[in-house]
Design a protein around this motif. Structure first.
Motif, PDB file in Angstrom:
ATOM      1  N   TRP A  66      21.307   9.066  -0.816  1.00 38.94           N
ATOM      2  CA  TRP A  66      21.213   9.488   0.596  1.00 38.94           C
ATOM      3  C   TRP A  66      19.965   8.875   1.226  1.00 38.94           C
ATOM      4  O   TRP A  66      18.862   9.048   0.737  1.00 38.94           O
ATOM      5  CB  TRP A  66      21.158  11.009   0.629  1.00 38.94           C
ATOM      6  N   TYR A  67      20.174   8.156   2.327  1.00 41.87           N
ATOM      7  CA  TYR A  67      19.044   7.589   3.092  1.00 41.87           C
ATOM      8  C   TYR A  67      19.027   8.226   4.475  1.00 41.87           C
ATOM      9  O   TYR A  67      20.058   8.293   5.151  1.00 41.87           O
ATOM     10  CB  TYR A  67      19.176   6.074   3.234  1.00 41.87           C
ATOM     11  N   PHE A 105      17.272  11.792  -2.285  1.00 42.66           N
ATOM     12  CA  PHE A 105      17.071  11.783  -0.837  1.00 42.66           C
ATOM     13  C   PHE A 105      15.888  10.871  -0.498  1.00 42.66           C
ATOM     14  O   PHE A 105      14.751  11.157  -0.864  1.00 42.66           O
ATOM     15  CB  PHE A 105      16.806  13.210  -0.347  1.00 42.66           C
ATOM     16  N   VAL A 106      16.173   9.787   0.186  1.00 44.83           N
ATOM     17  CA  VAL A 106      15.158   8.803   0.568  1.00 44.83           C
ATOM     18  C   VAL A 106      14.976   8.828   2.085  1.00 44.83           C
ATOM     19  O   VAL A 106      15.952   8.848   2.832  1.00 44.83           O
ATOM     20  CB  VAL A 106      15.569   7.379   0.126  1.00 44.83           C
ATOM     21  N   LYS A 364      24.759  -0.327  -1.967  1.00 48.00           N
ATOM     22  CA  LYS A 364      25.700   0.671  -1.439  1.00 48.00           C
ATOM     23  C   LYS A 364      25.108   2.063  -1.595  1.00 48.00           C
ATOM     24  O   LYS A 364      24.369   2.327  -2.544  1.00 48.00           O
ATOM     25  CB  LYS A 364      27.051   0.591  -2.149  1.00 48.00           C
ATOM     26  N   ALA A 365      25.440   2.948  -0.647  1.00 50.51           N
ATOM     27  CA  ALA A 365      24.943   4.321  -0.703  1.00 50.51           C
ATOM     28  C   ALA A 365      26.008   5.273  -0.189  1.00 50.51           C
ATOM     29  O   ALA A 365      26.949   4.880   0.496  1.00 50.51           O
ATOM     30  CB  ALA A 365      23.657   4.462   0.114  1.00 50.51           C
ATOM     31  N   ASP A 366      25.828   6.557  -0.522  1.00 52.74           N
ATOM     32  CA  ASP A 366      26.820   7.567  -0.139  1.00 52.74           C
ATOM     33  C   ASP A 366      26.663   8.032   1.299  1.00 52.74           C
ATOM     34  O   ASP A 366      27.642   8.106   2.049  1.00 52.74           O
ATOM     35  CB  ASP A 366      26.703   8.789  -1.065  1.00 52.74           C
ATOM     36  N   ILE A 367      25.422   8.377   1.688  1.00 54.22           N
ATOM     37  CA  ILE A 367      25.189   9.028   2.975  1.00 54.22           C
ATOM     38  C   ILE A 367      24.006   8.386   3.696  1.00 54.22           C
ATOM     39  O   ILE A 367      22.996   8.034   3.079  1.00 54.22           O
ATOM     40  CB  ILE A 367      24.904  10.532   2.778  1.00 54.22           C
ATOM     41  N   HIS A 368      24.151   8.249   4.988  1.00 56.66           N
ATOM     42  CA  HIS A 368      23.043   7.809   5.863  1.00 56.66           C
ATOM     43  C   HIS A 368      23.009   8.783   7.033  1.00 56.66           C
ATOM     44  O   HIS A 368      24.043   9.082   7.623  1.00 56.66           O
ATOM     45  CB  HIS A 368      23.288   6.390   6.341  1.00 56.66           C
ATOM     46  N   THR A 369      21.802   9.271   7.374  1.00 50.65           N
ATOM     47  CA  THR A 369      21.696  10.288   8.412  1.00 50.65           C
ATOM     48  C   THR A 369      20.654   9.923   9.469  1.00 50.65           C
ATOM     49  O   THR A 369      19.731   9.144   9.234  1.00 50.65           O
ATOM     50  CB  THR A 369      21.333  11.654   7.810  1.00 50.65           C
ATOM     51  N   GLY A 370      20.817  10.555  10.639  1.00 47.19           N
ATOM     52  CA  GLY A 370      19.887  10.381  11.745  1.00 47.19           C
ATOM     53  C   GLY A 370      20.413  11.093  12.973  1.00 47.19           C
ATOM     54  O   GLY A 370      21.509  11.677  12.957  1.00 47.19           O
ATOM     55  N   HIS A 394      31.114  -3.592   3.385  1.00 51.45           N
ATOM     56  CA  HIS A 394      30.918  -2.143   3.395  1.00 51.45           C
ATOM     57  C   HIS A 394      29.566  -1.800   2.786  1.00 51.45           C
ATOM     58  O   HIS A 394      29.146  -2.403   1.797  1.00 51.45           O
ATOM     59  CB  HIS A 394      32.023  -1.440   2.605  1.00 51.45           C
ATOM     60  N   TRP A 395      28.886  -0.810   3.405  1.00 42.06           N
ATOM     61  CA  TRP A 395      27.567  -0.407   2.916  1.00 42.06           C
ATOM     62  C   TRP A 395      27.491   1.093   2.659  1.00 42.06           C
ATOM     63  O   TRP A 395      27.303   1.541   1.539  1.00 42.06           O
ATOM     64  CB  TRP A 395      26.500  -0.827   3.929  1.00 42.06           C
ATOM     65  N   ILE A 396      27.667   1.894   3.699  1.00 42.60           N
ATOM     66  CA  ILE A 396      27.529   3.353   3.627  1.00 42.60           C
ATOM     67  C   ILE A 396      28.901   4.019   3.701  1.00 42.60           C
ATOM     68  O   ILE A 396      29.719   3.665   4.551  1.00 42.60           O
ATOM     69  CB  ILE A 396      26.645   3.871   4.784  1.00 42.60           C
ATOM     70  N   ASN A 397      29.132   5.005   2.845  1.00 47.19           N
ATOM     71  CA  ASN A 397      30.409   5.721   2.884  1.00 47.19           C
ATOM     72  C   ASN A 397      30.490   6.705   4.044  1.00 47.19           C
ATOM     73  O   ASN A 397      31.509   6.804   4.726  1.00 47.19           O
ATOM     74  CB  ASN A 397      30.632   6.465   1.566  1.00 47.19           C
ATOM     75  N   VAL A 398      29.411   7.475   4.250  1.00 52.74           N
ATOM     76  CA  VAL A 398      29.434   8.534   5.267  1.00 52.74           C
ATOM     77  C   VAL A 398      28.169   8.477   6.123  1.00 52.74           C
ATOM     78  O   VAL A 398      27.057   8.471   5.590  1.00 52.74           O
ATOM     79  CB  VAL A 398      29.529   9.936   4.615  1.00 52.74           C
ATOM     80  N   PHE A 399      28.341   8.420   7.428  1.00 54.98           N
ATOM     81  CA  PHE A 399      27.233   8.554   8.378  1.00 54.98           C
ATOM     82  C   PHE A 399      27.286   9.947   9.002  1.00 54.98           C
ATOM     83  O   PHE A 399      28.347  10.378   9.483  1.00 54.98           O
ATOM     84  CB  PHE A 399      27.334   7.515   9.495  1.00 54.98           C
TER      85      PHE A 399
END
Length: 461
Positions: A66-67, A105-106, A364-370, A394-399
């Motif tokens: 998660w980033y 969590f990054v 690749k990562a699972d989640i990106h948030t903002g 493809h990079w992030i699965n879920v934003f």
């Protein structure tokens, strides 16, 4: 009956997790231990990328990469930030303790940015101006010149919220100047403070290029990062597992940009490097702006993403196409600079997150948030950069994007000077009360922060 009992237990557990992260009183069990595998409820998340709620499946077993986009540290954190960080803290706790996921969590801290450069120079120049021995008449003349700049900006501004902000500043400054002109016992310091914003901008326009003490940029960022961490601790928001800062990753950013150039998706121009959105979109494996395709061509949003110091006529003429954005900015006098293959400069805003996320989490990562305001152009540009660098689609699965927090219908924003700081909010309400107020509303919808909102939370408490 046993299954119903388990579900009630889990509902209590979720509320407990949302507030403290401690197990339910009287038990050391977690829902992942209480439920059998075939009974465990599935997790569904609203994915901004697909614009629908869908079942969440991690890339690798129970580990979640998660980033999260962190703060740009040039001023105090406000309740708009609190809404975002508390919401994601709740989701993170529930995913870890209810679903039993192993979350890495990054989060980044943007400690290098046009806003930081501008604010640091303005503070530096205004302090020097205030400390210099000068007559009241000279200060009045300078304040009038500064105000004229703001009046010109007001005359051309179309954004309703910005017009409201500029009008307030202009009216306050005019009143202070008129008072100083009519009276002889007005303090120069009081006048300068009343006209602070226009005067600081005027000083920066005239003398910003002459600033040679680049330590002021780091000092400002360090000060407000420290305050940010204090605010998060006061709100009981868990710290990230990994914290990154832009200034610690400049060599990696230079290398990353160079690879994008080699792959054919970026170009150098006058010491700066720009992402070629047309070349990227013309590739059969890519298309630009996956999150908000309808925003392509919104040059106002693009310019805000580029930064105030990067949208001069000469800068804009360096680009091949209107939608192209800066990966590397050649530094002008009065700006911090790092060595690169293209000359001294600094990273663009969007590239920092792409590089730091991939350095820690991989390609690749699972989640990106903002916050929702980061969808375009920031997160869309991040996606394009990573795909261009890795030659993948493809990079992030879920934003996940939290909704805006408004005050009387107006977006809470530092740049609009329309905000309540976290410290101010905590003087009136506890961290738990603020958290409960956010829990009463969908995390990804707009929430108006008002006395009625808090009254609802207090009554429920």
């Amino acid at each position: 009956f046993r299954l119903v009992e388990k579900k009630i237990f889990c509902q209590c557990f979720i509320l407990r997790m949302a507030f403290s992260g401690h197990p339910v009183k009287g038990t050391s069990e977690t829902p992942s231990q209480v439920f059998k595998p075939n009974e465990r409820p599935s997790l569904k998340l609203y994915n901004s990328l697909t614009r629908q709620k869908e079942e969440f499946t991690p890339l690798s077993g129970k580990q979640i990469l998660w980033y999260s986009c962190g703060p740009t540290v040039y001023d105090a954190s406000h309740m708009g930030h609190a809404r975002s960080y508390i919401s994601f803290d709740i989701i993170r706790r529930v995913m870890s303790h209810y679903f039993g996921y192993d979350v890495l969590f990054v989060m980044n801290v943007t400690d290098l940015d046009d806003k930081i450069i501008r604010r640091a120079r303005q503070n530096h120049l205004l302090e020097a101006y205030t400390n210099k021995d000068r007559s009241l008449d000279e200060v009045i003349v300078n304040c009038k010149e500064a105000l004229h700049l703001y009046e010109e900006k007001l005359a051309t501004e179309s954004d309703v919220d910005k017009v409201t902000m500029l009008k307030k500043i202009v009216i306050k400054a005019k009143q202070a100047i008129d008072k100083a002109t009519d009276l002889t016992d007005v303090s120069k310091v009081d006048l300068i403070e009343a006209v602070r914003d226009p005067l600081a901008k005027w000083l920066d326009n005239k003398y910003g290029h002459s600033v040679t003490d680049h330590g002021i940029f780091l000092s400002l960022a360090q000060k407000w990062e420290e305050e940010y961490h204090k605010d998060m601790n006061a709100l009981n928001v868990l710290p990230p597992d990994v914290l990154t800062r832009v200034t610690d990753y400049v060599p990696e950013i230079v290398e990353y940009i160079n690879q994008i150039i080699k792959n054919g998706y970026a170009y150098e121009s006058n010491g700066s490097v720009y992402f070629d959105t047309v070349k990227f979109s013309s590739s059969p494996n890519h298309h630009y702006a996956k999150l908000v395709p309808e925003a392509v061509g919104d040059f106002k949003a693009l310019e805000e993403g580029e930064g105030e110091l990067s949208i001069s006529v000469d800068r804009l003429q360096e680009k091949k196409h209107g939608n192209d954005f800066a990966l590397w900015k050649s530094s002008k006098p009065g700006e911090p600079a790092w060595p690169s293959l293209w000359g001294p400069g600094r990273p663009g805003w969007h590239i920092e997150c792409s590089v730091m996320a991939c350095e820690i989490l991989g390609s690749k990562a699972d989640i990106h948030t903002g916050g929702v305001d980061l969808k375009f152009p920031h997160h869309d540009n991040e996606i394009a950069q990573v795909e261009a660098h890795s030659q993948s689609d493809h990079w992030i699965n879920v934003f996940l994007h939290t909704g805006h927090l408004t005050i009387e219908g107006c977006k809470m924003s530092k740049s609009l000077k329309n905000f309540i700081t976290i410290k101010e909010a905590l003087q009136k309400h506890s961290a738990s009360q603020l958290r409960l107020a956010f829990l009463l509303h969908a995390w990804n919808s707009t929430l108006d922060y008002s006395e009625n909102t808090m009254l609802e939370a207090l009554q429920l408490e």
